[in-house]
Scaffold this motif. Structure first.
Motif, PDB file in Angstrom:
ATOM      1  N   ASP A 109      29.899  33.991  32.342  1.00  0.00           N
ATOM      2  CA  ASP A 109      31.038  34.390  31.508  1.00  0.00           C
ATOM      3  C   ASP A 109      32.327  34.927  32.055  1.00  0.00           C
ATOM      4  O   ASP A 109      33.310  35.409  31.407  1.00  0.00           O
ATOM      5  CB  ASP A 109      30.417  35.398  30.228  1.00  0.00           C
ATOM      6  CG  ASP A 109      29.860  36.656  30.969  1.00  0.00           C
ATOM      7  OD1 ASP A 109      29.761  36.865  32.148  1.00  0.00           O
ATOM      8  OD2 ASP A 109      29.700  37.666  30.191  1.00  0.00           O
ATOM      9  N   ASP A 110      32.080  35.093  33.708  1.00  0.00           N
ATOM     10  CA  ASP A 110      33.515  35.585  34.361  1.00  0.00           C
ATOM     11  C   ASP A 110      34.600  34.604  33.890  1.00  0.00           C
ATOM     12  O   ASP A 110      34.616  33.342  34.173  1.00  0.00           O
ATOM     13  CB  ASP A 110      33.288  35.663  35.641  1.00  0.00           C
ATOM     14  CG  ASP A 110      32.543  36.917  36.128  1.00  0.00           C
ATOM     15  OD1 ASP A 110      32.296  37.600  35.231  1.00  0.00           O
ATOM     16  OD2 ASP A 110      31.788  36.622  37.163  1.00  0.00           O
ATOM     17  N   LYS A 111      35.808  35.185  33.507  1.00  0.00           N
ATOM     18  CA  LYS A 111      36.849  34.222  33.139  1.00  0.00           C
ATOM     19  C   LYS A 111      37.756  34.221  34.165  1.00  0.00           C
ATOM     20  O   LYS A 111      38.416  33.186  34.357  1.00  0.00           O
ATOM     21  CB  LYS A 111      37.647  35.094  32.142  1.00  0.00           C
ATOM     22  CG  LYS A 111      36.944  35.173  30.791  1.00  0.00           C
ATOM     23  CD  LYS A 111      36.689  33.889  30.096  1.00  0.00           C
ATOM     24  CE  LYS A 111      36.120  34.247  28.620  1.00  0.00           C
ATOM     25  NZ  LYS A 111      34.586  33.431  28.666  1.00  0.00           N
ATOM     26  N   GLN A 112      37.918  35.109  35.109  1.00  0.00           N
ATOM     27  CA  GLN A 112      38.824  34.760  36.523  1.00  0.00           C
ATOM     28  C   GLN A 112      38.048  34.984  37.762  1.00  0.00           C
ATOM     29  O   GLN A 112      37.015  36.254  37.620  1.00  0.00           O
ATOM     30  CB  GLN A 112      39.812  35.925  36.359  1.00  0.00           C
ATOM     31  CG  GLN A 112      40.804  35.488  35.217  1.00  0.00           C
ATOM     32  CD  GLN A 112      42.019  36.523  35.118  1.00  0.00           C
ATOM     33  OE1 GLN A 112      41.822  37.664  35.460  1.00  0.00           O
ATOM     34  NE2 GLN A 112      43.261  35.998  34.806  1.00  0.00           N
ATOM     35  N   THR A 187      45.781  38.663  38.534  1.00  0.00           N
ATOM     36  CA  THR A 187      44.744  38.361  37.532  1.00  0.00           C
ATOM     37  C   THR A 187      44.799  39.218  36.323  1.00  0.00           C
ATOM     38  O   THR A 187      46.071  40.002  36.417  1.00  0.00           O
ATOM     39  CB  THR A 187      43.393  38.804  37.975  1.00  0.00           C
ATOM     40  OG1 THR A 187      43.303  39.974  38.141  1.00  0.00           O
ATOM     41  CG2 THR A 187      43.093  37.946  39.311  1.00  0.00           C
TER      42      THR A 187
END
Length: 195
Positions: A109-112, A187
């Motif tokens: 679920d890491d977006k970046q 980020t």
């Protein structure tokens, strides 16, 4: 869920195919010497069917299969094609992305995600280890001073050394943190935790 390590490697698949023979007048690449183009010429020895390249006022001879010696496992010459030129340019530039291994320690679920080289990560780890060791040593020194285990006339000199060590490590870590924060600024995390 703990971090998982997924290793991916991009590799090139080589195919076994017969290379076209070389002839006088062909433009060739000689990767062992440079990424320049060379023109094959007939040998000055009329009895030989070898081809030559003149480089730095020296004549080098090759068989029509591109080998400089029949016992060589691989040819030394390659036809000057866009694909071969790109491969040799990549070889000389050091950008061999086909050999890159990526170790992914991110969560699903890491977006970046930020990619960092193993060298840079090792450099950061070494700096943290050095700073932690220096802080531990300063703590030990302060404990010795507190329990009067050090003669009074040496305390100022040791305090000065402790101050210089902690000041040096603090400067180094702040510099390293600035570099990390510059990357984080790209980020959504910005410079969190640096204030």
């Amino acid at each position: 869920m703990p971090n998982s390590i997924r290793t991916t490697s991009n590799t090139q698949t080589t195919t076994n195919r017969t290379l076209a023979p070389f002839k006088a007048g062909d433009s060739v690449l000689w990767a062992a010497v440079s990424n320049d183009t060379y023109k094959l010429q007939p040998s000055s020895d009329k009895r030989s069917n070898r081809l030559v390249i003149r480089h730095a006022n020296i004549e080098y001879s090759f068989d029509t299969d591109g080998r400089s010696n029949p016992d060589d496992a691989l040819p030394s010459l390659f036809h000057d094609t866009p694909a071969n030129r790109q491969a040799i340019t990549t070889l000389y530039s050091g950008n061999q992305t086909s050999q890159r291994t990526v170790i992914d320690t991110t969560e699903a679920d890491d977006k970046q995600v930020i990619l960092i080289s193993a060298f840079d990560l090792s450099d950061i780890a070494c700096d943290i280890d050095g700073a932690a060791t220096a802080l531990y040593d300063v703590g030990q020194l302060l404990a010795l001073m507190h329990y009067n285990k050090i003669e009074a006339h040496t305390v100022p000199a040791l305090a000065r050394l402790a101050h210089d060590a902690t000041d040096t490590w603090a400067s180094l870590l702040y510099e390293k943190l600035e570099g990390i924060n510059d990357t984080l600024a790209m980020t959504g995390y910005g410079k969190e935790g640096s204030q």
